[in-house]
Design an enzyme around this catalytic site. Sequence first.
Site, mmCIF file in Angstrom:
data_model
loop_
_atom_site.group_PDB
_atom_site.id
_atom_site.type_symbol
_atom_site.label_atom_id
_atom_site.label_comp_id
_atom_site.label_asym_id
_atom_site.label_seq_id
_atom_site.Cartn_x
_atom_site.Cartn_y
_atom_site.Cartn_z
ATOM 1 N N HIS A 44 0.889 -1.153 0.000
ATOM 2 C CA HIS A 44 0.000 0.000 0.000
ATOM 3 C C HIS A 44 0.933 1.211 0.000
ATOM 4 O O HIS A 44 2.072 1.110 0.448
ATOM 5 C CB HIS A 44 -0.857 -0.044 1.277
ATOM 6 N N ARG A 58 3.772 27.544 -3.412
ATOM 7 C CA ARG A 58 3.810 26.798 -2.142
ATOM 8 C C ARG A 58 4.562 27.588 -1.073
ATOM 9 O O ARG A 58 5.697 28.003 -1.287
ATOM 10 C CB ARG A 58 4.482 25.441 -2.345
ATOM 11 N N THR A 92 12.191 24.085 6.478
ATOM 12 C CA THR A 92 11.689 23.254 5.378
ATOM 13 C C THR A 92 12.463 21.944 5.397
ATOM 14 O O THR A 92 13.500 21.837 6.039
ATOM 15 C CB THR A 92 11.800 23.990 4.018
#
Length: 579
Positions: free
Chosen positions: A10, A458, A538
Site C-alpha cells: 500500500h 507553495r 523546510t
Amino acid sequence: MLILGLNMFHADSSAAIIQDGKILFAVAEERLNRHKHYGGFPALAVKACLDAAGAKLSDIEHVAVGQDSDANLAKKVQYALANPTKILNFIKMRHRKEPMRDVRSLLAHALEVDPVRLKFQEHHVEHHLAHIASAYYCSPWEKAAGFSYDGSGDFVSTMMARCEGNNIQILDRVFLPHSLGSFYTMICDFIGYRKYGDEGKVMGLAPYGKDTFVDEIRKITPLRDGAFRLNMSYFKPLGSNQGMQVLPDGTVRLARHFSDKMGKVFGPSREPNSEITQRDMDLAYAMQLRFEEVFFHLANELHKHVPEENLAMAGGCALNSVANGKLFCRTPFRRTWIQPAAGDEGLAIGAALHTYHAVLERPREHQMNHAYLGPEFSESQIESALNSAGIKYQRLAREPLLDAVSDQMVKGDVVGWFQGRMEWGPRALGNRSIVTHPGLPNMKDVLNARIKHREWFRPFAPAILAEAQHEYFEHDHPSPYMLHVYKIRPEKRKSLCAVNHLDDTGRLQTVTREENPLYYDLIQTFGRKTGIPVILNTSFNENEPIVCTPQEAIDCFRRTKMDALAIGPFFALKERDIS
Ligand SMILES: [Fe+2]
C-alpha cells in the site's frame, strides 16, 4: 512484549515496533530505499525496527498489519454485483493479493529466516480503525471522538468512532466510491497535478483563486444523511482500489480520475507543467473550500454522537492543515490530537497499538510526545561520512554551534540542520530540516532557486517557540507536528514575510524544549539576535524523500547551493576554508 506493526503493499509502506505499548522505532520504507511513497513490502524498515529494538524476528510475539481485506466484504460484493463486468476483476484481484497476505512467508523471506522459527501471532486491523488507533492511543485522552478520512482503505473512505479507555467503537463508515480524498485527487488531476501525493502542493494554490466555481464544485459532493456522496458523473470509474495501483516495483500509480463531464463544465484539463491559469486557481479555491465544508459537516455530525471536546484524527486527508486550523471555529471540538504520520505510513503504529490495547487488552501507559522515532547516527558515523566526502568542518560545542548556525540565519544564509533521530511522518520537524531567516522578503525565491525548486505558490513554514505562538498567531492551540494553518497577526506579518502565505497564514510548528531541546535552543538563540522567536523550517531534501543518513545530507549539501551544514556537532561552510 514486542509487536511489529506493518503497512505493506500500500502507498507509504512502513514498519513500527512497540514494546509493552511504547513506540520504540518507526520508519517509512521510502526513507531507507529512497523510492518516494514506496508501496511494496517494507523489508528495510522491518530490519531497522528489529535493529533498533535489539531483537530478532523470532522475538516478535505479534505482527499487526493495517489492512484487513476481509473487512467490509459484504459491501465489496454488493459493489461488484451492481456492476457484473467487475466481478471477474474483483475475484482476480483477491486471488492476486493472496501471496501478499502471507505475512509469515514475506517476513521470513525478507529477513532470510526459517518461517518455522517464527512464533508470532498475526493480526489484521481494518485500515481506518488503524488510522484512528494511531491517533487515539497516542493521545493523552481517556475519551475522545475518533475520525479518519482519506482516499480509500479496505473499501472505506471515512470512519467515525467513539474512543473511551481501551476501546474504539466504530459508529459509522462512508463506503466507496464516495470519498473526500478522491474528490480532492480528482480536481488535482484535472488541474495537472497527477502524481500520488500532489494534493498537499495544490492546497497552497487555493488562496490565489476566487469563488467562481464554488457552486459548480458543490454539485460534485452533495451532503446526504449526515454524510456525503460523490456525484460519479464527474469521475471515471475508479474500481475497488479507487484508482490507486501499486506497481511491482513499489511505485504508486494513480489512474485518471476525472470524466469528460469535467471538461464540458470547466473547459479542457490542464497539462502538467503548462501555465497555471486563473481558472485552475479558481478550481483549487473551490476544491479546498468544499473539502472544508464537507469535513466540518462530518465533524459536527460526529460531535452529535460523541459530544466530547477532544478529536483524535488521522488518514491522509487529516494532513489538510488549512482545514485543521479552522476546525476550532467551525465545530465544537476544542482539542485535536493528529497523528504526525496521518497518511498510510501511520497504519504501522495504529495496527500495533490497536493489537496491544484493544485485542490484548493491555493498559494504556504511554503517550506519543514527539515524532523523533526514526534512525539516528553516532558522532563517529557522521564524522566518517564527512571525511569520506572530503568536507572541511569544525567540531563545535553546543553553544558555539547554536551561535554559528543562528549567525548564518541572521545573515539570510541557508543552513542544513541534521540532528538526532529522524522524524516519523511527512514533515521535517527540526532534525532533518533546512533552516533560515523567516523575515527576509526574497527568502522564498532564494530557497526555491538554490535548493528546493518547488512550485512558486507553495509557502514555507515557520517553527516558533511554543510560548510565543499567541503573540504571532491568532490561535493558540499547539501545532507540534506542523498540521495546522493559522492566521498570522497583522503586526507580525512583516517580520514573518518569508513564511506568510498570500492569505496571511502560516503552517506553523510549535516547538517546546521538552520535545526537542537543541532545536528549541536554536530558535531561541536566533530570537535573541533578531527579536523574532521563529525560524523558517523546510525539509532537508531536494526533490527526493527527506534525507535519512549523514551521507544523504552531505550529498544534498554539496549538490545544492546550501550555505552551511550543521550535522551533529560538526559545522561546515560551503566553499570556504574554516580550518
Ligand atoms: Fe489511509
